[in-house]
Design a protein around this motif. Structure first.
Motif, PDB file in Angstrom:
ATOM      1  N   HIS A   1     -12.661   7.906   2.777  1.00  0.00           N
ATOM      2  CA  HIS A   1     -13.700   7.672   3.792  1.00  0.00           C
ATOM      3  C   HIS A   1     -14.635   8.870   3.925  1.00  0.00           C
ATOM      4  O   HIS A   1     -15.824   8.706   4.188  1.00  0.00           O
TER       5      HIS A   1
ATOM      6  N   ARG B   1     -18.571   8.257   2.933  1.00  0.00           N
ATOM      7  CA  ARG B   1     -19.587   8.405   3.984  1.00  0.00           C
ATOM      8  C   ARG B   1     -20.563   9.528   3.706  1.00  0.00           C
ATOM      9  O   ARG B   1     -21.685   9.508   4.224  1.00  0.00           O
TER      10      ARG B   1
ATOM     11  N   LEU C   1      -7.139   8.923  11.487  1.00  0.00           N
ATOM     12  CA  LEU C   1      -8.194   7.934  11.719  1.00  0.00           C
ATOM     13  C   LEU C   1      -8.338   7.531  13.189  1.00  0.00           C
ATOM     14  O   LEU C   1      -9.166   6.667  13.505  1.00  0.00           O
TER      15      LEU C   1
ATOM     16  N   ASP D   1     -11.645   6.246  14.896  1.00  0.00           N
ATOM     17  CA  ASP D   1     -12.619   5.906  13.853  1.00  0.00           C
ATOM     18  C   ASP D   1     -12.728   4.379  13.770  1.00  0.00           C
ATOM     19  O   ASP D   1     -11.807   3.714  13.296  1.00  0.00           O
TER      20      ASP D   1
END
Length: 270
Positions: A89, A93, A118, A121
Motif C-alpha cells: 500500500h 500510493r 492498517l 486506514d
C-alpha cells in the motif's frame, strides 16, 4: 518463552512459522527464537537466503509501480506475510494516491500485525485466509468492500506458491482466482527454483530439508512448471525471468548471485 503483546494467544510460539522466518531474513522483529533457529539452519546450507528475500521485495516494489503506472489502483496480496518497510500500500500510493489494498495471510501473527499497521486506514485491510480457498477470500466482506472485481486488479502471489504442494493443486487455486479478475488485470508472481541458485542442488536441498522438517515443505519448481501458473495470461515483457532481471532499475549484473535464485513474472488478462 515469554509471549510478547503482539503475539495472538491462538498461536503456538514454540513452532516455527514461514512468515516469521521470512520476517527474520528481512531484519524484522516479529519473530521468535524458534523461527531464528530454523532460519539459521537453512542458512547453513544456503547463506544467501536473506538476499533472495530482499530480491523478492525489490521485485514487488517494481511490479507494483508498474501496475500503478498501467492505471491499476486495486491490489490483492495473498500470502502477504508480516508488514515491513515498503509495503504494497505504501508503494502503490506513492505512485497512485488512493490505491486500495487487501492483504491476505493464514498466519495469525501476520494478520494481527497487519491490523495494527492498517488501523484507521479506510483504503486498506487484512483478511485471514487460505490461498487454497479462493472463494472464501473473494467472498470476504473486507475484500468486497475494497476490491471491485469488475475493474482491473493486481493479484500478488509473491513467494507463496512454492509452499503449496502439487497434491493441493496450486494451479487450480490460481486459475479460480484468475477467472474472477476483469480484463486488464495483472498476476504478479515469484517462485523459488533450483535453477539459478549459485550452489549444487544437493547443498541447496539441505535448506529445503529444513522447511520440510518444520512441516512447511518448500517446493522447488522448474521455470517450465512455474510458467503453468500464467496459463491464460499474456506475459508482460521481459516474461518469466530471474527476479533482478524483471525491469531492473540499475545494472542487474551488480546484484548478489543469490538474488537470481527463483523466477518472477507479470501476466495480463486478455
Amino acid at each position: 518463552m515469554e509471549r510478547p503483546a503482539w503475539a495472538p494467544r491462538s498461536i503456538d510460539i514454540t513452532v516455527p512459522s514461514v512468515s516469521r522466518i521470512h520476517d527474520f531474513y528481512l531484519g524484522g522483529s516479529h519473530n521468535f527464537e524458534v523461527d531464528r533457529e530454523a532460519a539459521r539452519k537453512a542458512m547453513e546450507f544456503m547463506p544467501g537466503l536473506p538476499k533472495i528475500t530482499q530480491a523478492n521485495r525489490a521485485f514487488m516494489r517494481r511490479a507494483v509501480r508498474f501496475a500503478a503506472g498501467e492505471g491499476i489502483d486495486q491490489f490483492l496480496d495473498i500470502g502477504s506475510g508480516i508488514p515491513t518497510f515498503g509495503t504494497v500500500h505504501e508503494v502503490a500510493r506513492a505512485a497512485r494516491p488512493g490505491a486500495r489494498v487487501v492483504y491476505v495471510d493464514h498466519d495469525p501473527v501476520a494478520v494481527a500485525h497487519s491490523e495494527a499497521v492498517l488501523a484507521g486506514d479506510d483504503h486498506a485491510d487484512v483478511v485471514g485466509g487460505d490461498l487454497l480457498k479462493p472463494r472464501d477470500i473473494l467472498a470476504d466482506p473486507r475484500v468486497e468492500r475494497l476490491i471491485d472485481l469488475n475493474r482491473p486488479v493486481a493479484l500478488l502471489l509473491l513467494a507463496i506458491l512454492h509452499f503449496v504442494e502439487d497434491a493441493d493443486d496450486p494451479c487450480a487455486a490460481v486459475a479460480e482466482l484468475s477467472r474472477a479478475l476483469a480484463p486488464g488485470s495483472l498476476l504478479v508472481l515469484t517462485h523459488a527454483s533450483y535453477e539459478g541458485i549459485p550452489l549444487p542442488a544437493e547443498r541447496a536441498g539441505g535448506a529445503v530439508g529444513v522447511y520440510k522438517d518444520i512441516r512447511n515443505p518448500l517446493i522447488m519448481r522448474s521455470r517450465e512448471e512455474i510458467a503453468r501458473f500464467f496459463e491464460g495470461y499474456d506475459m508482460v515483457e521481459p516474461g518469466l525471468v530471474p527476479m533482478p532481471r524483471w525491469r531492473p532499475e540499475g545494472a542487474s549484473e551488480d546484484e548478489d548471485p543469490y538474488a537470481f535464485s527463483g523466477y518472477a513474472g507479470v501476466g495480463r488478462t486478455a
